[in-house]
Design a protein around this motif. Sequence first.
Motif, PDB file in Angstrom:
ATOM      1  N   SER A  19       0.820  -1.213   0.000  1.00  0.00           N
ATOM      2  CA  SER A  19       0.000   0.000   0.000  1.00  0.00           C
ATOM      3  C   SER A  19       0.851   1.259   0.000  1.00  0.00           C
ATOM      4  O   SER A  19       0.336   2.353  -0.027  1.00  0.00           O
ATOM      5  N   GLY A  20       2.176   1.092   0.023  1.00  0.00           N
ATOM      6  CA  GLY A  20       3.074   2.232   0.098  1.00  0.00           C
ATOM      7  C   GLY A  20       3.456   2.765  -1.262  1.00  0.00           C
ATOM      8  O   GLY A  20       2.775   2.580  -2.263  1.00  0.00           O
ATOM      9  N   LEU A  21       4.596   3.405  -1.296  1.00  0.00           N
ATOM     10  CA  LEU A  21       5.042   4.110  -2.489  1.00  0.00           C
ATOM     11  C   LEU A  21       5.432   3.173  -3.627  1.00  0.00           C
ATOM     12  O   LEU A  21       5.132   3.424  -4.775  1.00  0.00           O
ATOM     13  N   ILE A  22       6.080   2.094  -3.338  1.00  0.00           N
ATOM     14  CA  ILE A  22       6.615   1.213  -4.375  1.00  0.00           C
ATOM     15  C   ILE A  22       6.095  -0.205  -4.146  1.00  0.00           C
ATOM     16  O   ILE A  22       6.025  -0.661  -3.027  1.00  0.00           O
ATOM     17  N   ARG A  23       5.776  -0.919  -5.207  1.00  0.00           N
ATOM     18  CA  ARG A  23       5.392  -2.324  -5.098  1.00  0.00           C
ATOM     19  C   ARG A  23       6.652  -3.180  -5.111  1.00  0.00           C
ATOM     20  O   ARG A  23       7.563  -2.950  -5.900  1.00  0.00           O
ATOM     21  N   GLN A  24       6.686  -4.206  -4.281  1.00  0.00           N
ATOM     22  CA  GLN A  24       7.851  -5.083  -4.156  1.00  0.00           C
ATOM     23  C   GLN A  24       8.155  -5.852  -5.437  1.00  0.00           C
ATOM     24  O   GLN A  24       9.280  -6.244  -5.658  1.00  0.00           O
ATOM     25  N   ASP A  25       7.153  -6.116  -6.276  1.00  0.00           N
ATOM     26  CA  ASP A  25       7.340  -7.032  -7.386  1.00  0.00           C
ATOM     27  C   ASP A  25       7.991  -6.411  -8.611  1.00  0.00           C
ATOM     28  O   ASP A  25       8.079  -7.051  -9.635  1.00  0.00           O
ATOM     29  N   THR A  26       8.466  -5.227  -8.531  1.00  0.00           N
ATOM     30  CA  THR A  26       9.067  -4.593  -9.697  1.00  0.00           C
ATOM     31  C   THR A  26      10.580  -4.480  -9.540  1.00  0.00           C
ATOM     32  O   THR A  26      11.106  -4.426  -8.430  1.00  0.00           O
ATOM     33  N   ASP A  27      11.277  -4.449 -10.666  1.00  0.00           N
ATOM     34  CA  ASP A  27      12.724  -4.245 -10.629  1.00  0.00           C
ATOM     35  C   ASP A  27      13.057  -2.897 -10.005  1.00  0.00           C
ATOM     36  O   ASP A  27      14.025  -2.773  -9.261  1.00  0.00           O
ATOM     37  N   ALA A  28      12.251  -1.895 -10.319  1.00  0.00           N
ATOM     38  CA  ALA A  28      12.492  -0.561  -9.761  1.00  0.00           C
ATOM     39  C   ALA A  28      12.391  -0.596  -8.242  1.00  0.00           C
ATOM     40  O   ALA A  28      13.202   0.024  -7.551  1.00  0.00           O
ATOM     41  N   ALA A  29      11.428  -1.330  -7.726  1.00  0.00           N
ATOM     42  CA  ALA A  29      11.267  -1.422  -6.274  1.00  0.00           C
ATOM     43  C   ALA A  29      12.472  -2.114  -5.646  1.00  0.00           C
ATOM     44  O   ALA A  29      12.962  -1.687  -4.599  1.00  0.00           O
ATOM     45  N   ARG A  30      12.941  -3.168  -6.270  1.00  0.00           N
ATOM     46  CA  ARG A  30      14.111  -3.871  -5.733  1.00  0.00           C
ATOM     47  C   ARG A  30      15.346  -2.971  -5.772  1.00  0.00           C
ATOM     48  O   ARG A  30      16.142  -2.963  -4.837  1.00  0.00           O
ATOM     49  N   HIS A  31      15.498  -2.224  -6.849  1.00  0.00           N
ATOM     50  CA  HIS A  31      16.650  -1.308  -6.971  1.00  0.00           C
ATOM     51  C   HIS A  31      16.554  -0.221  -5.901  1.00  0.00           C
ATOM     52  O   HIS A  31      17.543   0.096  -5.230  1.00  0.00           O
ATOM     53  N   LEU A  32      15.363   0.350  -5.731  1.00  0.00           N
ATOM     54  CA  LEU A  32      15.166   1.379  -4.718  1.00  0.00           C
ATOM     55  C   LEU A  32      15.441   0.810  -3.335  1.00  0.00           C
ATOM     56  O   LEU A  32      16.114   1.442  -2.520  1.00  0.00           O
ATOM     57  N   GLN A  33      14.951  -0.393  -3.064  1.00  0.00           N
ATOM     58  CA  GLN A  33      15.172  -1.002  -1.755  1.00  0.00           C
ATOM     59  C   GLN A  33      16.662  -1.215  -1.508  1.00  0.00           C
ATOM     60  O   GLN A  33      17.152  -0.991  -0.408  1.00  0.00           O
TER      61      GLN A  33
END
Length: 186
Positions: A19-33
Motif C-alpha cells: 500500500s506504500g510508495l513502491i510495489r515489491q514485485d518490480t525491478d524498480a522497487a528492488r533497486h530502490l530497496q
Amino acid sequence: MMLQNACLTKRSMDMTSDSGLIRQDTDAARHLQAVLDELPQMQQPPRLVTRPEELETLEREMRQRTDQLGSLLVGYPLQQALDAPALQAEQDRLVRHWPKPLKSDGKVQGRVRTAQGHTVAVWTTYYRRKGQKRAGKRSAGVYAGLVAVGIYDRCTPALAAEVSLCAALLGSLDEAQAVLADRGVV
C-alpha cells in the motif's frame, strides 16, 4: 544513532509495502530497496576523515548515492503518471494531432535521465510513423507520454534547464559539459 537506523529501516519498509510508495514485485522497487538498504550502512562505522581530499571523496560518494536515490524516487511518480488515465488521454490526443500518422508499437521500456544525472527505467508506449520499421531497430518515433510530461530527448525538464543554464553561463558547450560531468550529471 540506533534511532536513526530504526527510522531508516522502517521508512524503507514502508516505501516498499503493497500500500506504500513502491510495489515489491518490480525491478524498480528492488533497486530502490537496495539503495535504501545502503543508507544505514553508510553511517556505521563513521568514516574518519583527516585530510581535505578524504572529505572531498566522502562528499562525492554521498552525493552520488543520494543522487541515485533521488532519481529512483522521481522514477516512481513518473511511471504512475504515465499509467494514469488522464495522461493516457493526453497521449492519445497528442498522437491524433501529430503531423504524420503514428502507429503504436506497444509499451516498451525507456530510460529517462533525471537532474541528478542518473537514469530511471519507465514503461511507456512508443509510437512510430506508419510503414516505418527497420529490422531490429526502431525508426524515428516518439514516446508521446514522455512528451506530455515535458520529457524530450529522454531528459527531464529539470535536467534540460540545468544543461541550458550551464551552456548559457559558460563560454562553450565543452565547458558546460565538463562542469556537469564533474558534478556527475552527464
